[in-house]
Write a protein that holds these residues in place. Structure first.
Motif, mmCIF file in Angstrom:
data_model
loop_
_atom_site.group_PDB
_atom_site.id
_atom_site.type_symbol
_atom_site.label_atom_id
_atom_site.label_comp_id
_atom_site.label_asym_id
_atom_site.label_seq_id
_atom_site.Cartn_x
_atom_site.Cartn_y
_atom_site.Cartn_z
ATOM 1 N N THR A 1 40.529 26.042 63.815
ATOM 2 C CA THR A 1 40.243 24.609 63.858
ATOM 3 C C THR A 1 38.750 24.310 63.868
ATOM 4 O O THR A 1 38.287 23.384 63.190
ATOM 5 N N TRP A 2 37.970 25.103 64.618
ATOM 6 C CA TRP A 2 36.557 24.736 64.779
ATOM 7 C C TRP A 2 35.626 25.495 63.843
ATOM 8 O O TRP A 2 34.741 24.896 63.241
ATOM 9 N N LEU A 3 35.807 26.820 63.697
ATOM 10 C CA LEU A 3 34.937 27.563 62.767
ATOM 11 C C LEU A 3 35.427 27.411 61.327
ATOM 12 O O LEU A 3 34.653 27.121 60.422
ATOM 13 N N GLY A 4 36.724 27.611 61.131
ATOM 14 C CA GLY A 4 37.268 27.523 59.778
ATOM 15 C C GLY A 4 37.568 26.099 59.352
ATOM 16 O O GLY A 4 37.588 25.789 58.166
ATOM 17 N N GLY A 5 37.829 25.219 60.309
ATOM 18 C CA GLY A 5 38.212 23.842 59.991
ATOM 19 C C GLY A 5 37.054 22.862 60.055
ATOM 20 O O GLY A 5 36.473 22.494 59.035
ATOM 21 N N ASN A 6 36.699 22.473 61.270
ATOM 22 C CA ASN A 6 35.684 21.411 61.412
ATOM 23 C C ASN A 6 34.327 21.789 60.829
ATOM 24 O O ASN A 6 33.677 20.970 60.179
ATOM 25 N N LEU A 7 33.879 23.043 61.092
ATOM 26 C CA LEU A 7 32.556 23.431 60.590
ATOM 27 C C LEU A 7 32.515 23.390 59.055
ATOM 28 O O LEU A 7 31.576 22.855 58.456
ATOM 29 N N LEU A 8 33.554 23.928 58.415
ATOM 30 C CA LEU A 8 33.601 23.886 56.947
ATOM 31 C C LEU A 8 33.733 22.442 56.452
ATOM 32 O O LEU A 8 33.134 22.059 55.439
ATOM 33 N N TYR A 9 34.532 21.650 57.182
ATOM 34 C CA TYR A 9 34.725 20.246 56.799
ATOM 35 C C TYR A 9 33.392 19.482 56.873
ATOM 36 O O TYR A 9 33.074 18.692 55.986
ATOM 37 N N PHE A 10 32.612 19.749 57.917
ATOM 38 C CA PHE A 10 31.317 19.071 58.048
ATOM 39 C C PHE A 10 30.357 19.540 56.941
ATOM 40 O O PHE A 10 29.599 18.736 56.392
ATOM 41 N N ILE B 1 40.766 14.391 51.059
ATOM 42 C CA ILE B 1 41.235 15.773 50.863
ATOM 43 C C ILE B 1 41.912 16.279 52.139
ATOM 44 O O ILE B 1 42.865 17.061 52.086
ATOM 45 N N LEU B 2 41.421 15.796 53.297
ATOM 46 C CA LEU B 2 42.031 16.201 54.564
ATOM 47 C C LEU B 2 43.499 15.776 54.647
ATOM 48 O O LEU B 2 44.274 16.343 55.420
ATOM 49 N N GLY B 3 43.866 14.791 53.825
ATOM 50 C CA GLY B 3 45.267 14.362 53.771
ATOM 51 C C GLY B 3 46.192 15.450 53.246
ATOM 52 O O GLY B 3 47.414 15.363 53.389
ATOM 53 N N LEU B 4 45.601 16.495 52.623
ATOM 54 C CA LEU B 4 46.422 17.608 52.127
ATOM 55 C C LEU B 4 46.914 18.504 53.258
ATOM 56 O O LEU B 4 47.804 19.337 53.036
ATOM 57 N N THR B 5 46.344 18.339 54.464
ATOM 58 C CA THR B 5 46.708 19.228 55.584
ATOM 59 C C THR B 5 48.215 19.277 55.839
ATOM 60 O O THR B 5 48.784 20.376 55.967
ATOM 61 N N PRO B 6 48.914 18.110 55.903
ATOM 62 C CA PRO B 6 50.360 18.194 56.135
ATOM 63 C C PRO B 6 51.096 18.967 55.042
ATOM 64 O O PRO B 6 52.091 19.631 55.324
ATOM 65 N N LEU B 7 50.569 18.910 53.810
ATOM 66 C CA LEU B 7 51.236 19.630 52.717
ATOM 67 C C LEU B 7 51.205 21.133 52.940
ATOM 68 O O LEU B 7 52.207 21.826 52.780
ATOM 69 N N PHE B 8 50.017 21.631 53.318
ATOM 70 C CA PHE B 8 49.902 23.066 53.583
ATOM 71 C C PHE B 8 50.727 23.447 54.808
ATOM 72 O O PHE B 8 51.326 24.524 54.852
ATOM 73 N N ALA B 9 50.747 22.557 55.824
ATOM 74 C CA ALA B 9 51.551 22.829 57.019
ATOM 75 C C ALA B 9 53.038 22.893 56.642
ATOM 76 O O ALA B 9 53.770 23.758 57.128
ATOM 77 N N ILE B 10 53.455 21.976 55.750
ATOM 78 C CA ILE B 10 54.858 21.985 55.293
ATOM 79 C C ILE B 10 55.134 23.261 54.492
ATOM 80 O O ILE B 10 56.172 23.911 54.660
ATOM 81 N N ALA B 11 54.176 23.633 53.626
ATOM 82 C CA ALA B 11 54.354 24.852 52.821
ATOM 83 C C ALA B 11 54.521 26.070 53.726
ATOM 84 O O ALA B 11 55.369 26.937 53.473
ATOM 85 N N LEU B 12 53.736 26.127 54.810
ATOM 86 C CA LEU B 12 53.860 27.241 55.760
ATOM 87 C C LEU B 12 55.214 27.193 56.470
ATOM 88 O O LEU B 12 55.855 28.224 56.676
ATOM 89 N N PHE C 1 43.033 24.176 59.011
ATOM 90 C CA PHE C 1 43.690 23.181 59.876
ATOM 91 C C PHE C 1 45.212 23.350 59.829
ATOM 92 O O PHE C 1 45.888 23.286 60.847
ATOM 93 N N ALA C 2 45.743 23.542 58.612
ATOM 94 C CA ALA C 2 47.194 23.631 58.448
ATOM 95 C C ALA C 2 47.744 24.866 59.159
ATOM 96 O O ALA C 2 48.796 24.802 59.807
ATOM 97 N N THR C 3 47.026 25.993 59.054
ATOM 98 C CA THR C 3 47.484 27.209 59.734
ATOM 99 C C THR C 3 47.454 27.013 61.251
ATOM 100 O O THR C 3 48.384 27.417 61.962
ATOM 101 N N ALA C 4 46.376 26.371 61.737
ATOM 102 C CA ALA C 4 46.291 26.101 63.183
ATOM 103 C C ALA C 4 47.425 25.171 63.622
ATOM 104 O O ALA C 4 48.027 25.374 64.687
#
Lengths: 147, 145
Positions: free
Chosen positions: A77-86, A100-111, B18-21
């Motif tokens: 969330t913080w190194l791979g997520g927020n830092l890259l997002y910033f 683009i952050l709206g794609l997060t639920p899609l990847f979560a659903i795919a997982l 984020f999605a993996t987390a």
């Protein structure tokens, strides 16, 4: 209007405004610095919230597996997520990157589908189509949003 | 690769993270762990990793100018309010009610861009249309989840 909905609106306002303030801050600061300060303030707020709502006993970790998994979540969330997002916002701007952050639920659903064996509903697939189309539309204007 | 393209690639990498987390977090919630406690540990570990990464790259200075300090503090305050409001909201309303509201974040950001980043970024018809579709899609998924 219920308190829960007001709190959800406050959360949306906080995240939406926070992203723009981060972008503004990064005109004079490095993303790493901004991320560390933001994480510190969030940690303090969440600690106060947990202590206030559940008592200090709630901080006791249930198991070693819990600690390990939350450590992985912290990394993601913080190194791979927020830092890259910033970093992404500093390069491409909020207007391009925020949707683009709206794609997060899609990847979560795919997982959830591939690893969790869940089956997405028709409405979920319709939502997926809307998100992907929306992001693609924003990306067609990616070179026009930065002044 | 242009700065904008590299930004888009980084954003996609962030989305994957984020999605993996989220997926891991959902397993912990399903096992009965309180969401706010999960968040506390997640942020604590995140801050530790960020500090460790910073210590390994001394060239990345932590100095903030006065203007940047103010905006950084404002951002941190907004995120702090967002996180605590979110967890407080989720203890009062169903996720299916809260998710579409939280999903509106891109449009909230666009409103603040008009005020705070007027000289830096511009909103176009297509960007607003695209973001609206994204918000609608996130809302649709949230309502049915």
């Amino acid at each position: 209007m219920g308190l829960g909905i007001l709190l959800a609106i406050a959360a949306a306002l906080g995240w939406g405004a926070g992203d723009v303030f981060v972008r503004r801050a990064m005109l004079g600061a490095r993303p790493e610095t901004v991320t560390i300060v933001a994480a510190g303030m969030v940690l303090l707020a969440v600690a106060v919230f947990v202590a206030g709502s559940s008592g200090v006993g709630a901080f006791a970790a249930p198991s070693a597996a819990f600690v390990g998994l939350t450590a992985v979540m912290g990394l993601l969330t913080w190194l791979g997520g927020n830092l890259l997002y910033f970093h992404a916002m500093a390069r491409a701007g909020v207007v391009v990157v925020a949707p683009i952050l709206g794609l997060t639920p899609l990847f979560a659903i795919a997982l959830a589908v591939t690893l969790g064996g869940e089956r997405p509903s028709v409405t979920t697939l319709a939502g997926t189509l809307a998100i992907v189309t929306g992001v693609l539309i924003v990306l067609t204007d990616r070179k026009r949003v930065l002044r | 690769m242009s700065a904008v393209t590299s930004g888009i690639v980084l954003a996609l990498a962030a989305v994957l993270s984020f999605a993996t987390a989220l997926f891991i977090g959902k397993q912990l919630v399903d096992d009965g762990s309180p969401v706010a406690v999960i968040a506390f540990y997640e942020v604590a570990f995140g801050l530790t990793f960020l500090a460790a990464a910073r210590a390994r790259s001394p060239r990345a200075g932590l100095m903030l100018g006065r203007g940047a300090l103010g905006w950084t503090a404002a951002a941190g305050l907004c995120f702090a309010v967002a996180y605590t409001s979110f967890y407080a909201a989720m203890s009062r309303i169903d996720f299916s009610v809260g998710a579409p509201i939280i999903g509106a974040v891109p449009l909230v950001s666009y409103a603040f861009v008009l005020i705070v980043l007027r000289g830096t970024e511009r909103l176009t018809v297509r960007s607003v249309l695209g973001a609206t579709l994204v918000v609608g899609g996130v809302g649709l998924i949230g309502v049915t989840s």
